[in-house]
Motif scaffolding. Structure first.
Motif, short mmCIF file in Angstrom:
data_model
loop_
_atom_site.label_atom_id
_atom_site.label_comp_id
_atom_site.label_asym_id
_atom_site.label_seq_id
_atom_site.Cartn_x
_atom_site.Cartn_y
_atom_site.Cartn_z
N SER A 1 0.81 -1.22 0.00
CA SER A 1 0.00 0.00 0.00
C SER A 1 0.84 1.27 0.00
O SER A 1 0.33 2.35 -0.31
N SER A 2 2.13 1.17 0.31
CA SER A 2 2.98 2.37 0.28
C SER A 2 3.12 2.94 -1.13
O SER A 2 3.44 4.12 -1.32
N PHE A 3 2.87 2.10 -2.14
CA PHE A 3 2.98 2.56 -3.53
C PHE A 3 1.88 3.54 -3.90
O PHE A 3 1.98 4.24 -4.90
N ARG A 4 0.83 3.62 -3.08
CA ARG A 4 -0.22 4.61 -3.30
C ARG A 4 0.34 6.02 -3.44
O ARG A 4 -0.19 6.84 -4.19
N PHE A 5 1.39 6.30 -2.68
CA PHE A 5 1.85 7.68 -2.52
C PHE A 5 3.10 7.98 -3.34
O PHE A 5 3.82 8.94 -3.06
N ARG A 6 3.34 7.18 -4.37
CA ARG A 6 4.47 7.42 -5.26
C ARG A 6 4.00 7.98 -6.61
O ARG A 6 2.86 7.76 -7.01
N TYR A 7 4.91 8.67 -7.25
CA TYR A 7 4.66 9.18 -8.60
C TYR A 7 5.37 8.25 -9.60
O TYR A 7 6.32 7.53 -9.24
N PRO A 8 4.93 8.26 -10.87
CA PRO A 8 5.53 7.36 -11.85
C PRO A 8 7.05 7.45 -11.93
O PRO A 8 7.72 6.43 -12.11
N HIS A 9 7.63 8.68 -11.79
CA HIS A 9 9.08 8.78 -11.91
C HIS A 9 9.82 8.11 -10.75
O HIS A 9 11.03 7.90 -10.82
N GLU A 10 9.09 7.76 -9.70
CA GLU A 10 9.69 7.08 -8.56
C GLU A 10 9.60 5.56 -8.68
O GLU A 10 10.01 4.84 -7.76
N LEU A 11 9.09 5.08 -9.79
CA LEU A 11 8.89 3.65 -9.99
C LEU A 11 9.81 3.11 -11.09
O LEU A 11 10.14 3.82 -12.04
N SER A 12 10.17 1.85 -10.98
CA SER A 12 10.91 1.18 -12.05
C SER A 12 9.94 0.86 -13.19
O SER A 12 8.71 0.97 -13.05
N GLY A 13 10.50 0.45 -14.34
CA GLY A 13 9.65 0.10 -15.47
C GLY A 13 8.67 -1.01 -15.14
O GLY A 13 7.49 -0.95 -15.50
N GLY A 14 9.15 -2.04 -14.44
CA GLY A 14 8.27 -3.14 -14.06
C GLY A 14 7.18 -2.71 -13.10
O GLY A 14 6.03 -3.15 -13.20
N GLN A 15 7.53 -1.84 -12.15
CA GLN A 15 6.53 -1.33 -11.21
C GLN A 15 5.49 -0.48 -11.92
O GLN A 15 4.30 -0.55 -11.61
#
Length: 255
Positions: free
Chosen positions: A133-147
Motif C-alpha cells: 500500500s505504500s505505492f499509493r503515494f508514489r509518482y511514476p518517476h519514482e517507480l521502475s519500469g516493471g513497477q
C-alpha cells in the motif's frame, strides 16, 4: 452452442477517405472462449494493434461485427462496456500521467465507473499485482519500469473487467523484468477468470501466454495455431514458416 466470449466476424478496418482510403484489416475472423488467451502476431504494420483498438472502442470506424458474450458490441460504447473491457498499453512510461500519484491513477477509474469501497479496492488491487500500500503515494518517476507496468495492470483491473486487451505489454521493459510481468498476467487470468486478447511481435511471449495464436500479414489472418504448433513449426503457410524462422530460430524447429 457457441462458446465464444469475444468473436470477430468479417472485420474490416480502413483509414482515410476517397482515393487515400487504405484498408488495414481485411476480413478478420477469430473467437476467444471465456477464460482463454488469444494472441495476434505479425510484423509491424500488419494490423494487429488496429484490431485491438477496435475491440477497445478506440477505433469505432470498422465494418463487420464484434460480439461479446453473444451480444453485438456497438460502435459507440457506454460506461458498462468500458468496465467489461480494459486495455494495458505498450509503454508504461507514456501511459501513466507523470504528475498523478498512484493513488489518483487508481482512484480515477473507480470514480468514473461509480464504484464503491474505493480505498479497499485500491489496496486489494495493489496486493494482487505484487505491490504494497505504500505505492499509493508514489509518482511514476519514482517507480521502475516493471513497477509502472504493474500499476498500469492494476489500473485496468481495479474496475473488475472481464476482457483484458494487452498491447505488447512487455516490449518496453528490460528482459529481466519481462518474465515477471508475463507470469503475473498468467496468474491474474487464472485467479480472476479473465479473457485476454494479446498483441505481440515476440513469438516466445505469445507461446508462453496464449492458448491460440493468429498469424497476420498485410491485414489478413493467414492461419491460427496452438502454442505447440507454433513452437514446433507445424504450419501450413510459407509466410508463417519464414516469419517463425526469422523471428526465433533458436526456439523453433521448422520442418
Amino acid at each position: 452452442m457457441d462458446n465464444a466470449y469475444l468473436r470477430a466476424t468479417s472485420l474490416n478496418i480502413a483509414f482515410g477517405h476517397g482515393r487515400s482510403r487504405v484498408t488495414v484489416v481485411k476480413d478478420a475472423d477469430f473467437h476467444i472462449a471465456k477464460g482463454h488467451s488469444f494472441g495476434l502476431i505479425g510484423e509491424s504494420g500488419c494490423g494487429k494493434s488496429t484490431i485491438l483498438r477496435a475491440v477497445a472502442g478506440l477505433n469505432p470506424d470498422y465494418e463487420g461485427s464484434l460480439t461479446l458474450n453473444g451480444a453485438a458490441l456497438p460502435h459507440k460504447r457506454d460506461k458498462s462496456l468500458y468496465r467489461k473491457i480494459q486495455m494495458v498499453f505498450q509503454d508504461p512510461y507514456a501511459s501513466l500521467h507523470p504528475r498523478k500519484m498512484v493513488q489518483n491513477v487508481l482512484l480515477e477509474p473507480l470514480e468514473i465507473m461509480g464504484l464503491d469501497r474505493r480505498q479497499a479496492r485500491i489496496d486489494d488491487i495493489l496486493a494482487a499485482v505484487g505491490l504494497d500500500s505504500s505505492f499509493r503515494f508514489r509518482y511514476p518517476h519514482e517507480l521502475s519500469g516493471g513497477q509502472r507496468q504493474r500499476i498500469a495492470i492494476a489500473r485496468a483491473l481495479v474496475v473488475e473487467p472481464e476482457l483484458l486487451l494487452l498491447d505488447e505489454p512487455t516490449s518496453a521493459l528490460d528482459v529481466s523484468v519481462q518474465a515477471e510481468i508475463l507470469n503475473l498476467l498468467n496468474r491474474l487470468r487464472r485467479e480472476r477468470g479473465l479473457t485476454y486478447l494479446m498483441v505481440s511481435h515476440d513469438i516466445a511471449v505469445i507461446a508462453h501466454m496464449c492458448d491460440q495464436v493468429a498469424i497476420m500479414k498485410d491485414g489478413r489472418i493467414l492461419e491460427q495455431l496452438t502454442p505447440d504448433q507454433l513452437r514446433h513449426g507445424a504450419v501450413e503457410e510459407d509466410y508463417t514458416r519464414q516469419f517463425l524462422a526469422a523471428s526465433a530460430p533458436e526456439v523453433m524447429r521448422i520442418d
